[in-house]
Design a protein around this motif. Structure first.
Motif, PDB file in Angstrom:
ATOM      1  N   ASP A 107     109.640 -14.542 -32.076  1.00 29.50           N
ATOM      2  CA  ASP A 107     110.384 -13.963 -30.974  1.00 29.50           C
ATOM      3  C   ASP A 107     111.099 -15.049 -30.231  1.00 29.50           C
TER       4      ASP A 107
ATOM      5  N   LYS B  99     111.322 -12.035 -19.913  1.00 32.10           N
ATOM      6  CA  LYS B  99     110.836 -10.887 -20.658  1.00 32.10           C
ATOM      7  C   LYS B  99     110.809 -11.316 -22.195  1.00 32.10           C
ATOM      8  N   THR B 100     109.873 -10.776 -22.776  1.00 32.15           N
ATOM      9  CA  THR B 100     109.657 -11.074 -24.263  1.00 32.15           C
ATOM     10  C   THR B 100     109.574  -9.724 -24.955  1.00 32.15           C
ATOM     11  N   GLY B 101     109.699  -9.946 -26.572  1.00 34.22           N
ATOM     12  CA  GLY B 101     109.617  -8.682 -27.442  1.00 34.22           C
ATOM     13  C   GLY B 101     110.747  -7.700 -26.923  1.00 34.22           C
ATOM     14  N   LYS B 102     110.530  -6.494 -27.259  1.00 31.93           N
ATOM     15  CA  LYS B 102     111.500  -5.336 -26.986  1.00 31.93           C
ATOM     16  C   LYS B 102     112.277  -5.517 -25.404  1.00 31.93           C
ATOM     17  N   ASP B 103     111.225  -5.750 -24.482  1.00 35.42           N
ATOM     18  CA  ASP B 103     111.773  -5.846 -23.136  1.00 35.42           C
ATOM     19  C   ASP B 103     112.763  -7.035 -23.009  1.00 35.42           C
ATOM     20  N   ALA B 104     112.743  -8.163 -23.808  1.00 33.19           N
ATOM     21  CA  ALA B 104     113.905  -9.041 -23.856  1.00 33.19           C
ATOM     22  C   ALA B 104     115.080  -8.385 -24.171  1.00 33.19           C
ATOM     23  N   TYR B 105     115.358  -7.382 -25.051  1.00 33.14           N
ATOM     24  CA  TYR B 105     116.530  -6.878 -25.631  1.00 33.14           C
ATOM     25  C   TYR B 105     117.189  -5.926 -24.505  1.00 33.14           C
ATOM     26  N   GLU B 106     116.481  -5.851 -23.501  1.00 34.49           N
ATOM     27  CA  GLU B 106     116.941  -4.837 -22.560  1.00 34.49           C
ATOM     28  C   GLU B 106     117.979  -5.604 -21.552  1.00 34.49           C
ATOM     29  N   TYR B 107     117.907  -6.920 -21.803  1.00 38.97           N
ATOM     30  CA  TYR B 107     118.893  -7.827 -20.994  1.00 38.97           C
ATOM     31  C   TYR B 107     119.752  -8.507 -21.702  1.00 38.97           C
TER      32      TYR B 107
ATOM     33  N   SER C  42     112.068 -15.325 -25.527  1.00 34.79           N
ATOM     34  CA  SER C  42     111.860 -14.947 -24.099  1.00 34.79           C
ATOM     35  C   SER C  42     113.014 -15.061 -23.492  1.00 34.79           C
TER      36      SER C  42
END
Length: 304
Positions: free
Chosen positions: A60, A66-74, A62
């Motif tokens: 994955d 933020k990592t994982g699904k949280d990273a895609y929010e950015y 960062s």
């Protein structure tokens, strides 16, 4: 936050072929990060995964801490120009930018004019894109990637196929944006010599594997003119060099020392070593070009 972007064993596999194999890159805010590799090395696949256009098989990344699904929010803070710019040839530069602004919800007055000025296209805003030179199309592609004021801009081979004038135009545009707006860039290329004029950090990828990460200073040091001394006692040899007033040297391995000053004093160095009982196994002056360093590292010619 130490890094704006890192990848953790990022991998993409197609059937039995690993296009990207456990890649770990580290990019700080304000970097111009040059991702170097031959055509087919895996550069574009890495950029597609980072920008959300392809899903990793393993690993994955960062983004902004933020990592994982949280990273895609950015992802809205990332601008991309991967492969050919997505432009409409029968529209003007301004019209292409207006469509992009509408698509991402940017309605700020003066945005289009500011972007055209930023990339040096303010005097051709009404000219149809099909009449643009390749360099002008690339600059428009960069302008499209800048819609929404991204913190990170990903550019895949932005200078590929450009003439010297076009390369200079794109380079000046990117350096200006990096310096004045602190935009972080990831730029992929197989042209190391040109990328070395603007990148601050490098990742060298070969057959899907990241071989090295280094700063611009570290890369230039590896390619600078130097004496390469091979001896049977590096510790004692270092003492002799320091007694001679030589301070700019580096112990590379158990029997090799690189000396970065007094390059014409090879004879004096070997004599002084002999006087102190240190045997010289070999001594040469090397001056490796950037392209030569890359070729020696990856073993072969670059596809252009």
């Amino acid at each position: 936050m130490e890094y704006l972007l890192t990848t953790n064993s990022l991998t993409k596999q197609y059937g039995r072929h690993k296009a990207v194999n456990a890649v770990n890159i580290h990019i700080r805010q304000g970097d111009i990060y040059g991702l170097i590799g031959r055509n087919g090395a895996g550069k574009t696949t890495i950029l597609k995964m980072i920008s959300g256009l392809a899903a990793p098989t393993e690993g994955d990344f960062s983004l902004f801490g933020k990592t994982g699904k949280d990273a895609y929010e950015y992802m809205s803070r990332i601008g991309t120009l991967i492969e050919a710019p997505g432009i409409y040839p029968n529209m003007s530069a301004a019209e292409n930018l207006k469509l992009k602004c509408l698509a991402v919800g940017v309605r700020k007055k003066g945005t289009i004019e500011e972007l055209l000025k930023t990339v040096g296209l303010e005097n051709v805003e009404k000219k149809k894109v099909k009449k643009f030179s390749l360099g002008m199309k690339q600059r428009l592609g960069i302008a499209l990637a800048l819609v929404g004021d991204p913190d990170l801009v990903i550019l895949d081979e932005p200078i590929n196929g450009l003439d010297p004038q076009g390369i200079a135009e794109v380079r000046e545009t990117l350096q200006k944006l990096n310096k004045e707006k602190n935009i972080t860039f990831i730029i992929s290329s197989h042209i190391l010599e040109e990328l070395s004029k603007m990148a601050t950090n490098y990742g060298i990828i070969h057959n899907g594997i990241l071989l090295q990460e280094m700063t611009r200073e570290e890369l230039l040091a590896k390619c600078s003119e130097r004496i390469e001394l091979k001896t049977d006692d590096t510790r004692k040899a270092c003492t002799v060099l320091e007694d001679m007033g030589i301070e700019k040297y580096k112990v590379v391995d158990a029997d090799t020392i690189q000396i970065f000053e007094r390059l014409n004093d090879g004879g004096d160095i070997t004599m002084r070593l002999a006087e102190n009982g240190v045997k010289t196994m070999g001594i040469t002056v090397k001056n490796e070009a950037l392209e030569d360093y890359y070729l020696n590292l990856t073993g072969g010619i670059v596809n252009v």
